[in-house]
Scaffold this motif. Sequence first.
Motif, PDB file in Angstrom:
ATOM      1  N   VAL A 203      -5.998   6.871  -2.524  1.00 38.67           N
ATOM      2  CA  VAL A 203      -6.507   5.805  -1.659  1.00 38.67           C
ATOM      3  C   VAL A 203      -7.537   4.962  -2.399  1.00 38.67           C
ATOM      4  O   VAL A 203      -7.517   3.722  -2.336  1.00 38.67           O
ATOM      5  CB  VAL A 203      -7.111   6.401  -0.367  1.00 38.67           C
ATOM      6  CG1 VAL A 203      -7.886   5.334   0.414  1.00 38.67           C
ATOM      7  CG2 VAL A 203      -6.019   6.999   0.508  1.00 38.67           C
ATOM      8  N   ASP A 204      -8.440   5.619  -3.130  1.00 37.73           N
ATOM      9  CA  ASP A 204      -9.464   4.874  -3.872  1.00 37.73           C
ATOM     10  C   ASP A 204      -8.840   3.998  -4.954  1.00 37.73           C
ATOM     11  O   ASP A 204      -9.273   2.855  -5.175  1.00 37.73           O
ATOM     12  CB  ASP A 204     -10.467   5.842  -4.494  1.00 37.73           C
ATOM     13  CG  ASP A 204     -11.381   6.474  -3.453  1.00 37.73           C
ATOM     14  OD1 ASP A 204     -11.525   5.881  -2.359  1.00 37.73           O
ATOM     15  OD2 ASP A 204     -11.944   7.549  -3.731  1.00 37.73           O
TER      16      ASP A 204
ATOM     17  N   ALA B 142      -7.254   1.004  -3.271  1.00 38.49           N
ATOM     18  CA  ALA B 142      -8.284   0.089  -2.777  1.00 38.49           C
ATOM     19  C   ALA B 142      -8.852  -0.752  -3.914  1.00 38.49           C
ATOM     20  O   ALA B 142      -9.019  -1.974  -3.779  1.00 38.49           O
ATOM     21  CB  ALA B 142      -9.387   0.883  -2.082  1.00 38.49           C
ATOM     22  N   ARG B 143      -9.145  -0.115  -5.050  1.00 45.11           N
ATOM     23  CA  ARG B 143      -9.697  -0.855  -6.197  1.00 45.11           C
ATOM     24  C   ARG B 143      -8.682  -1.856  -6.741  1.00 45.11           C
ATOM     25  O   ARG B 143      -9.018  -3.009  -7.031  1.00 45.11           O
ATOM     26  CB  ARG B 143     -10.120   0.121  -7.294  1.00 45.11           C
ATOM     27  CG  ARG B 143     -11.419   0.864  -7.003  1.00 45.11           C
ATOM     28  CD  ARG B 143     -11.971   1.507  -8.267  1.00 45.11           C
ATOM     29  NE  ARG B 143     -11.030   2.490  -8.819  1.00 45.11           N
ATOM     30  CZ  ARG B 143     -11.022   3.772  -8.495  1.00 45.11           C
ATOM     31  NH1 ARG B 143     -11.906   4.235  -7.618  1.00 45.11           N
ATOM     32  NH2 ARG B 143     -10.155   4.594  -9.050  1.00 45.11           N
TER      33      ARG B 143
ATOM     34  N   PHE C 275      -9.457  -4.023  -1.750  1.00 42.58           N
ATOM     35  CA  PHE C 275      -9.766  -3.683  -0.361  1.00 42.58           C
ATOM     36  C   PHE C 275     -10.752  -2.519  -0.321  1.00 42.58           C
ATOM     37  O   PHE C 275     -10.918  -1.788  -1.305  1.00 42.58           O
ATOM     38  CB  PHE C 275      -8.500  -3.266   0.403  1.00 42.58           C
ATOM     39  CG  PHE C 275      -7.521  -4.379   0.636  1.00 42.58           C
ATOM     40  CD1 PHE C 275      -7.937  -5.619   1.073  1.00 42.58           C
ATOM     41  CD2 PHE C 275      -6.163  -4.176   0.423  1.00 42.58           C
ATOM     42  CE1 PHE C 275      -7.035  -6.642   1.302  1.00 42.58           C
ATOM     43  CE2 PHE C 275      -5.246  -5.191   0.646  1.00 42.58           C
ATOM     44  CZ  PHE C 275      -5.682  -6.429   1.085  1.00 42.58           C
ATOM     45  N   VAL C 276     -11.366  -2.325   0.841  1.00 47.31           N
ATOM     46  CA  VAL C 276     -12.154  -1.114   1.050  1.00 47.31           C
ATOM     47  C   VAL C 276     -11.195   0.011   1.427  1.00 47.31           C
ATOM     48  O   VAL C 276     -10.070  -0.232   1.892  1.00 47.31           O
ATOM     49  CB  VAL C 276     -13.213  -1.309   2.159  1.00 47.31           C
ATOM     50  CG1 VAL C 276     -14.240  -2.347   1.743  1.00 47.31           C
ATOM     51  CG2 VAL C 276     -12.562  -1.696   3.474  1.00 47.31           C
ATOM     52  N   ALA C 277     -11.638   1.248   1.239  1.00 54.91           N
ATOM     53  CA  ALA C 277     -10.762   2.398   1.475  1.00 54.91           C
ATOM     54  C   ALA C 277     -10.274   2.462   2.920  1.00 54.91           C
ATOM     55  O   ALA C 277      -9.129   2.855   3.180  1.00 54.91           O
ATOM     56  CB  ALA C 277     -11.487   3.690   1.105  1.00 54.91           C
ATOM     57  N   SER C 278     -11.136   2.052   3.866  1.00 53.87           N
ATOM     58  CA  SER C 278     -10.742   2.142   5.277  1.00 53.87           C
ATOM     59  C   SER C 278      -9.536   1.257   5.582  1.00 53.87           C
ATOM     60  O   SER C 278      -8.702   1.600   6.434  1.00 53.87           O
ATOM     61  CB  SER C 278     -11.919   1.764   6.182  1.00 53.87           C
ATOM     62  OG  SER C 278     -12.350   0.441   5.927  1.00 53.87           O
ATOM     63  N   THR C 279      -9.420   0.126   4.878  1.00 47.62           N
ATOM     64  CA  THR C 279      -8.257  -0.749   5.076  1.00 47.62           C
ATOM     65  C   THR C 279      -6.984  -0.064   4.584  1.00 47.62           C
ATOM     66  O   THR C 279      -5.929  -0.135   5.236  1.00 47.62           O
ATOM     67  CB  THR C 279      -8.453  -2.079   4.334  1.00 47.62           C
ATOM     68  OG1 THR C 279      -9.607  -2.740   4.858  1.00 47.62           O
ATOM     69  CG2 THR C 279      -7.236  -2.979   4.494  1.00 47.62           C
ATOM     70  N   ILE C 280      -7.083   0.613   3.452  1.00 45.91           N
ATOM     71  CA  ILE C 280      -5.917   1.327   2.911  1.00 45.91           C
ATOM     72  C   ILE C 280      -5.510   2.457   3.850  1.00 45.91           C
ATOM     73  O   ILE C 280      -4.318   2.660   4.125  1.00 45.91           O
ATOM     74  CB  ILE C 280      -6.226   1.874   1.508  1.00 45.91           C
ATOM     75  CG1 ILE C 280      -6.620   0.737   0.570  1.00 45.91           C
ATOM     76  CG2 ILE C 280      -5.029   2.640   0.955  1.00 45.91           C
ATOM     77  CD1 ILE C 280      -5.594  -0.372   0.462  1.00 45.91           C
TER      78      ILE C 280
ATOM     79  N   THR D 109       0.837  -1.204   0.000  1.00 44.75           N
ATOM     80  CA  THR D 109       0.000   0.000   0.000  1.00 44.75           C
ATOM     81  C   THR D 109       0.868   1.249   0.000  1.00 44.75           C
ATOM     82  O   THR D 109       0.620   2.198  -0.758  1.00 44.75           O
ATOM     83  CB  THR D 109      -0.922   0.008   1.235  1.00 44.75           C
ATOM     84  OG1 THR D 109      -1.890  -1.040   1.111  1.00 44.75           O
ATOM     85  CG2 THR D 109      -1.660   1.338   1.366  1.00 44.75           C
TER      86      THR D 109
ATOM     87  N   ARG E 156      -6.237  -3.308  -5.244  1.00 45.52           N
ATOM     88  CA  ARG E 156      -5.880  -4.381  -4.318  1.00 45.52           C
ATOM     89  C   ARG E 156      -7.098  -5.150  -3.808  1.00 45.52           C
ATOM     90  O   ARG E 156      -6.953  -6.116  -3.056  1.00 45.52           O
ATOM     91  CB  ARG E 156      -5.097  -3.807  -3.133  1.00 45.52           C
ATOM     92  CG  ARG E 156      -3.830  -3.038  -3.536  1.00 45.52           C
ATOM     93  CD  ARG E 156      -2.850  -2.968  -2.387  1.00 45.52           C
ATOM     94  NE  ARG E 156      -2.459  -4.302  -1.980  1.00 45.52           N
ATOM     95  CZ  ARG E 156      -2.030  -4.614  -0.757  1.00 45.52           C
ATOM     96  NH1 ARG E 156      -1.954  -3.669   0.178  1.00 45.52           N
ATOM     97  NH2 ARG E 156      -1.699  -5.854  -0.453  1.00 45.52           N
TER      98      ARG E 156
END
Length: 237
Positions: A152-153, A156-157, A161-166, A142, A159
């Motif tokens: 961040v978006d 997230a896309r 993941f949701v943005a909060s994880t990033i 990341t 990988r």
Amino acid sequence: TLNLTPAGRDVLRNRKPITLTKPMEVVARNQKARAGAIECDEALFERLRSLRRKVADERNVPAYVIFSDVSLREMARNYPTTATEFRRIPGVGEQKLKDFAETFLSEIKNYLVGNPRRTFSSRLDLLRPPRGSRLNDSQTETLRRFQKGESVDQIARARGFVASTIYAHLLVAIERGKIADRDRFFTLREEKEIAAAFQQISDGRLVDVSALLGNKYDIVLLRIFRAFATRRQVNPS
């Protein structure tokens, strides 16, 4: 009836001296240490202590019933001058707000007429350096993408993941000193707005900071802001 043990009869018969033990006041000392650890305006604190004693005497109650030393130190640290600010002081509930706000706010305002507000460092627990400095593989990936300029978006896309994880990965990277540029997260106006909110919330509770800001910032962004601020205080250079 009273029953004597053999040792007790021996004491009476031979008039041996008795040594009484006093329980150690561990809790009281710990509370005093915690209160004293709160950095504050000591001159104002002493004035508030005197006021507390006066109010307690008028009500014929112990001083601690009015406010604890912790509450007084928080007042002498944050200088509340409105009922809203006073309510945020630890130990101030609705009843104490009603009973004592006017009296204590008046004392603080009078003090500020002839004395400047002082600023204090953050709580010691917020200034502890993070444990270790290495990121795990996912956090490292990341960070690599973020340093390449991906948002961040986008990360997230890519990988899955949701943005909060990033954001959580980036938070760890900030705490480890891997990211120093705040501009990717906040504008100057946002920084000033969030900093002002943290100043008003004495215990730094993120839910209270968020509420004060109208819940316009996600909690994870407030954590990131706090992480940058903490790093700046630990390593001011």
